[in-house]
Design a protein around this motif. Structure first.
Motif, PDB file in Angstrom:
ATOM      1  N   ARG A   1      -0.695  13.916  31.837  1.00 45.54           N
ATOM      2  CA  ARG A   1      -0.535  14.279  30.424  1.00 45.54           C
ATOM      3  C   ARG A   1      -1.858  14.157  29.666  1.00 45.54           C
ATOM      4  O   ARG A   1      -2.154  14.964  28.793  1.00 45.54           O
TER       5      ARG A   1
ATOM      6  N   THR B   1      -3.726  17.182  27.803  1.00 47.79           N
ATOM      7  CA  THR B   1      -4.080  17.080  26.378  1.00 47.79           C
ATOM      8  C   THR B   1      -5.551  17.417  26.138  1.00 47.79           C
ATOM      9  O   THR B   1      -5.899  18.112  25.178  1.00 47.79           O
TER      10      THR B   1
ATOM     11  N   ALA C   1       6.125  15.098  28.270  1.00 52.01           N
ATOM     12  CA  ALA C   1       5.264  16.280  28.314  1.00 52.01           C
ATOM     13  C   ALA C   1       5.841  17.411  27.462  1.00 52.01           C
ATOM     14  O   ALA C   1       5.105  18.106  26.744  1.00 52.01           O
TER      15      ALA C   1
ATOM     16  N   LEU D   1       2.872  20.000  26.346  1.00 55.86           N
ATOM     17  CA  LEU D   1       1.757  20.036  27.291  1.00 55.86           C
ATOM     18  C   LEU D   1       2.011  21.001  28.443  1.00 55.86           C
ATOM     19  O   LEU D   1       3.146  21.176  28.889  1.00 55.86           O
TER      20      LEU D   1
END
Length: 311
Positions: free
Chosen positions: A119, A123, A150, A155
């Motif tokens: 994650r 990002t 997520a 994401l």
């Protein structure tokens, strides 16, 4: 006798089907007492069971999610993402230049837990848009929570419940953080052999550096930053179970792989070193990787360097 981590004992999964297996609390307590860890046995004795003495799976799941959430905060403080990108960035650059092939490339995080690394990479887009990010774990609850987070964060990454080495899509690079010390003896050899037998170009596995101060540092840090008794216990035991540089390089040196250690124990300040990686690359990738790393390539050594240092 090696101490055991509670989190390794309170869940069990069928390695073939991935289905969860019942775990009897009394059996876990027996194993912990036989290892001489009465403190851990007392922690487990407080976990709820059904009328047959089987640990309540929902209570265990809530506990593990809580512990992994605290671990995520530790990773944030230790800047684990930045440490990995320091090597993963050059590694993917070397792969791109050596293969001459366009992406997408695929990074697979083995034992991803709540997916913090995947994650964080999604990002920051630190590895570039041509790298697909996949987290894999045998614990369905942790994978489910990682996927939920997520999606909540919007994401571009995914999480899979299962065996990281059994995915239908080939990995370009395997990574992990804090996983290696869970493998002991032949299991550690098999872990690296599975990656050598795959189509992956490389692996980069970060784990606790086995310095003299690691257990004390882990005790201080986990007491200060973690509230859960299980997390505090397992954090210290993890440091005690950390593999030596020699053990990791010996296990990672399998046919078709050039094993390398970044920042070996003898070349760093034990007061500052917490995590360090063992790297494996296909032999033709070592020279491109060293070129991309530049001066930092001096911090990356092979088994022959450690052999000379111990003479």
């Amino acid at each position: 006798m090696h101490q055991l981590e509670i989190s390794d004992l309170i869940t069990a999964v069928d390695p073939h089907s991935g289905h969860r297996l019942p775990v009897r609390r009394a059996e876990v307590i027996r194993q912990l007492r036989e290892s001489g860890d009465e403190h851990a046995a007392r922690i487990v004795a407080g976990l709820p069971t059904d009328q047959d003495g089987v640990l309540d799976p929902y209570a265990v799941d809530r506990l593990l999610v809580s512990v992994h959430t605290e671990l995520q905060r530790l990773n944030e403080e230790l800047r684990t993402g930045e440490r990995l990108v320091h090597l993963l960035g050059p590694l993917f650059t070397a792969i791109r230049s050596a293969t001459g092939q366009p992406g997408p490339y695929r990074l697979v995080d083995v034992g991803c837990g709540l997916g913090y690394l995947v994650r964080w990479l999604a990002t920051t887009n630190a590895l570039g848009s041509d790298v697909e990010l996949v987290g894999v774990d045998l614990d369905a609850t942790l994978v489910g929570e990682a996927d939920r987070l997520a999606r909540e964060e919007g994401l571009d990454c995914r999480f899979v419940h299962g065996n990281a080495f059994g995915l239908p899509e080939a990995a370009t690079v395997y990574v992990s953080t804090g996983v290696l010390h869970h493998f002991r003896g032949p299991a550690l050899d098999e872990f690296f052999q599975a990656q050598a037998a795959s189509a992956a170009h490389a692996f980069c596995h970060f784990d606790i550096a086995a310095t003299r101060l690691a257990p004390l540092g882990a005790w201080i840090f986990h007491r200060a930053r973690m509230r859960n008794p299980l997390g505090r216990h397992d954090g210290v035991v993890s440091a005690r179970r950390a593999h030596s540089d020699e053990t990791l390089l010996r296990a990672a040196e399998v046919p078709g792989i050039r094993a390398l250690l970044y920042e070996p124990r003898g070349a760093v300040n034990p007061f500052c070193t917490t995590l360090r990686p063992v790297i494996g690359v296909r032999p033709h990738l070592e020279a491109p990787l060293r070129r991309v790393l530049g001066r930092d390539a001096r911090r990356m050594v092979g088994p022959e360097h450690l052999a000379e240092a111990t003479r």
